[in-house]
Design an enzyme around this catalytic site. Structure first.
Site, PDB file in Angstrom:
ATOM      1  CG  HIS A  38      -0.424   0.050   2.421  1.00  0.00           C
ATOM      2  ND1 HIS A  38       0.088   1.354   2.999  1.00  0.00           N
ATOM      3  CD2 HIS A  38      -0.008  -0.690   3.562  1.00  0.00           C
ATOM      4  CE1 HIS A  38       0.490   1.186   4.183  1.00  0.00           C
ATOM      5  NE2 HIS A  38       0.494  -0.185   4.433  1.00  0.00           N
ATOM      6  CB  CYS A  54       2.113  -3.279   4.963  1.00  0.00           C
ATOM      7  SG  CYS A  54       0.560  -3.691   5.748  1.00  0.00           S
TER       8      CYS A  54
END
Length: 413
Positions: free
Chosen positions: A343, A361
């Site tokens: 992301h 992430c």
């Protein structure tokens, strides 16, 4: 005076006389065995003792090949709707099988002459009666037929729902597994028959196999990533198939999909960079920030599970006010069930490519997040390497996190 030629001729006469005597003896012996009335010997095509021509030997009569319906048994009741028709024949190559319902409508299917089995194209009707006729089509001196009638069981109350994660017409990444789910656990001893009735056809042809992720879910993947622009058709023919404890499959299902271009992402913790390849060529290199030491990213091969252009990450309930957070996120692409995403992270752009500060992430810049989000699709694979945590199988669609030999062990066949 005797010449040399005369001497040679004279020398041959005893041999010729002996040969003539031998022939005569042979005739006499043959005549003596021809009958007790002293009849002259009769030869095929010659004359008998009465001067008449002997009759020709009778031509062999045609023989019929033996055919039989072996399953279902004649007049059988409560036959499962998914039954196969089995037969026997001395000349299987020239044998045909016809199945009709009580109204005379013919059942379509596939005839396997090697295994001597007729497989209906779909489940037979609940409670219906069918007649099977097996015919040995004349070929040379072969022929014959046999018929048998049976009745299918009534519709059971226990039916298992079968669903596909993918639907007709979808285009997916080259790492996308085919996913079939069951509304009830399938006992191990029934999985082999269930798996045999899930057939995958790919064009171009690629080797692949089903792998049982759990008693309620089975995946299919090829040996290597799907080739770009592969057409994939999978048929799940489970209507009426026994699935344990009196349960039967509810319906048949066919899914027709295809893969898109081959986009593959690889991330190195050592270089802190993502390499994006499309159809084998590098199209972009992106700086990243992975999970910090306390929350490392997982090393392994994953695929994009879902995409959300805008979402909110909320871990307050899970981690509490000290460790938890609630943050708006752009261009999020889930790669694990435990919450790891690719992301955009504008707050870490200053360290991307140099340090790890995320909660596990793969952080990229806003610009790169938007660029990547616009090019990826469900099933695109991503491999992360060099982190302090190994990806656990099952934490996402981890079909590619196993070697081919390991993956095959999950097959029920």
């Amino acid at each position: 005076m005797v010449t040399l030629r005369q001497a040679r001729l004279a020398g041959r006469r005893p041999w010729r006389m002996a040969a003539a005597a031998l022939v005569a003896a042979s005739v006499l012996v043959t005549a003596g065995c021809s009958g007790d009335k002293g009849d002259s010997p009769s030869w095929q095509g010659g004359a008998g003792g009465d001067g008449k021509t002997a009759s020709e030997s009778p031509s062999p009569q045609p023989t019929l090949s033996t055919v039989a319906v072996t399953s279902p048994a004649a007049d059988a009741k409560d036959v499962v709707a998914s039954t196969e028709i089995k037969y026997d024949s001395e000349d299987a190559e020239n044998t045909s099988v016809e199945v009709k319902d009580a109204d005379g409508a013919e059942v379509t299917g596939v005839l396997d002459k090697d295994e001597k089995v007729f497989r209906p194209a779909k489940a037979l009707g609940w409670g219906k009666t069918y007649t099977v006729t097996v015919t040995g089509t004349p070929s040379g001196d072969k022929g014959g037929s046999a018929s048998s009638t049976f009745t299918v069981m009534k519709k059971p109350s226990k039916l298992v729902r079968v669903t596909s994660f993918l639907g007709d017409g979808q285009t997916v990444g080259v790492g996308m597994p085919l996913i079939v789910r069951f509304g009830r656990s399938v006992p191990a001893k029934y999985r082999g028959e269930v798996q045999r009735r899930m057939v995958v056809t790919a064009s171009p042809v690629q080797e692949g196999i089903w792998h049982w992720v759990s008693p309620t879910e089975v995946h299919y993947r090829p040996k290597t990533y799907w080739q770009a622009h592969t057409k994939i058709l999978y048929k799940v023919q489970l209507a009426g198939v026994p699935m344990g404890d009196g349960w039967y499959g509810r319906t048949d299902m066919t899914v027709d999909i295809k893969t898109g271009r081959a986009l593959v992402m690889t991330v190195s913790n050592k270089t802190k960079k993502m390499t994006v390849k499309q159809d084998g060529k590098v199209i972009k290199t992106i700086p990243v920030s992975l999970g910090k030491k306390s929350t490392p990213s997982s090393s392994g091969t994953m695929v994009v599970i879902e995409k959300k252009a805008h979402t909110v990450f909320d871990t307050l309930a899970e981690l509490g006010p000290e460790e938890g957070y609630r943050t708006k996120i752009d261009y999020a692409q889930r790669i694990t069930w435990s919450g790891q995403f690719i992301h955009a992270a504008p707050w870490s752009e200053g360290v991307q490519g140099r340090a790890n500060v995320s909660h596990g992430c793969v952080n990229v810049s806003m610009a790169n997040g938007k660029w990547l989000f616009g090019r990826t699709m469900l099933g695109d694979p991503i491999t992360v390497s060099g982190t302090g945590d190994k990806l656990k199988n099952g934490n996402g669609w981890t079909d590619w996190n196993m070697s081919w030999d390991e993956y095959k062990k999950g097959s029920a066949i």
